[in-house]
Design an enzyme around this catalytic site. Structure first.
Site, PDB file in Angstrom:
ATOM      1  CD  GLU A  47      -2.202   1.252   3.003  1.00 32.28           C
ATOM      2  OE1 GLU A  47      -1.504   0.803   3.954  1.00 32.28           O
ATOM      3  OE2 GLU A  47      -3.334   1.725   3.160  1.00 32.28           O
ATOM      4  CG  ASN A 110      -4.746   4.045   0.497  1.00 38.45           C
ATOM      5  OD1 ASN A 110      -4.068   3.477  -0.340  1.00 38.45           O
ATOM      6  ND2 ASN A 110      -4.507   3.950   1.799  1.00 38.45           N
ATOM      7  CE  LYS A 127      -7.010   1.254   3.877  1.00 39.52           C
ATOM      8  NZ  LYS A 127      -5.720   1.649   4.485  1.00 39.52           N
ATOM      9  CD  GLU A 146      -5.220   4.687   5.752  1.00 44.43           C
ATOM     10  OE1 GLU A 146      -5.808   4.444   4.695  1.00 44.43           O
ATOM     11  OE2 GLU A 146      -4.695   3.808   6.464  1.00 44.43           O
ATOM     12  CB  CYS A 175      -3.836  -1.557   4.582  1.00 43.93           C
ATOM     13  SG  CYS A 175      -3.019  -1.701   6.188  1.00 43.93           S
ATOM     14  CG  ASN A 200       2.156   1.311   4.659  1.00 41.47           C
ATOM     15  OD1 ASN A 200       3.327   1.656   4.760  1.00 41.47           O
ATOM     16  ND2 ASN A 200       1.533   1.256   3.500  1.00 41.47           N
TER      17      ASN A 200
END
Ligand code: CDT
Length: 314
Positions: A47, A110, A127, A146, A175, A200
């Protein structure tokens, strides 16, 4: 019958904030060349693979944030990855921060893409399960912003038919998505055969430090369960090691449809874990224990949820 896709989980060690895209791409190209020498068809990167994991910091100035985003894919620095895909005949999955202009609006996601052996983008995913928080929380040793820097992905969990040595059905997740059973099941319902996941993950979870010692266990637990319950291969790839003072788990793994881990990274640096994935092994699970058409009972699930007054499924 066997349909073999030889996959490399291309783990990356830490990326410093001062590292340039060109430096990171150079490391990725080295891993691609190494993967090719081992006969791989597909390389899976983590990621947000092109930069340090920037949501760990609170930034006020938008241009500071946007410096971590890609405005085009391929762009000037990432073109070399696409050229290498073509010259090495090697596909790749890449996670990156996407800045898009859609409907006259700037949007930030993302994102991950799947690139085939000719250097063509054959799949894109944004994501959905964004972890962390949207406001600055100074009590944390490091932030996880995020929810501030990205929008929730709007492409669903699409599965793609693509060819990497053999033709198969591929899906992507990023992730935190890997902790949610919905991720695997939505892809499973599309008969997915390989799910690619970059991540991550800090060892330390500020709101729940009691989970820290279980970070590897939870990482393996969710991907092994997701693979088995949906009869699919899962490739989980970390950005690992001590990145800007934050310890991140490595533990990159390839999981078979049996739920067994068949390859794993053992360091927290740049490293490949390689597995020969027979896509036909999926059928052994999809046609028996997890034969959805035969054994799933979606009408019953809806009734149970409605009776209990929970949110009904769509
Ligand atoms: N990048 C990312 O999604 N990381 C989250 C950290 C959450 S802490 C449990 C993850 O699920 O790994």
């Amino acid at each position: 019958m066997t349909r073999i896709v030889t996959v490399a989980a291309a783990q990356l060690g830490p990326i410093a904030r001062k590292d340039t895209r060109a430096q990171v791409v150079e490391r990725m190209l080295a891993l691609m060349r190494q993967a090719k020498s081992h006969g791989c068809d597909l390389v899976v990167f983590p990621e947000l693979a092109l930069t340090t994991f920037f949501p760990r910091w609170y930034f006020e100035r938008q241009e500071e944030i946007d410096a971590f985003f890609e405005r085009e894919m391929p762009g000037p620095e990432t073109q070399r990855l696409f050229d290498a895909a073509r010259s090495l005949e090697l596909g790749f999955y890449l996670g990156y921060a996407e800045l898009a202009n859609e409907g006259g609006r700037t949007r930030r996601f993302n994102t991950s893409i799947l690139v085939d052996k000719t250097g063509r983008i054959v799949g894109k995913y944004r994501k959905i399960h964004l972890p962390g928080h949207a406001e600055h929380e100074p009590w944390r040793r490091f932030q996880h912003l995020e929810k501030r820097y990205f929008e929730v992905g709007d492409l669903g969990f699409p599965a793609f038919r693509a060819s990497f040595g053999a033709e198969g059905i591929f899906g992507m997740a990023i992730c935190n998505d890997r902790r949610w059973s919905e991720t695997y099941r939505i892809l499973g319902l599309q008969a997915v055969e390989v799910i690619l996941i970059g991540y991550n993950t800090p060892v330390h979870n500020p709101p729940a430090p009691e989970h820290d010692a279980l970070s590897h266990f939870h990482n393996e637990l969710v991907m092994q369960a997701g693979a088995y319950q949906n009869g699919t291969w899962v490739v989980g790839v970390a950005k690992a090691g001590n990145e800007e003072g934050v310890e991140q788990i490595g533990n990159s793994i390839v999981v078979a449809p049996s739920g067994e881990i068949v390859a794993a990274c053992t360091t927290t640096g740049d490293e490949l874990a390689i597995a020969r994935c027979d896509l036909d092994l999926c059928a052994s699970y999809k046609n028996t224990t997890f034969n959805f058409a035969r054994h799933r009972e979606p009408a019953q699930y809806r009734m149970i949820v409605e009776r209990k007054g929970a949110i009904p499924p769509d």
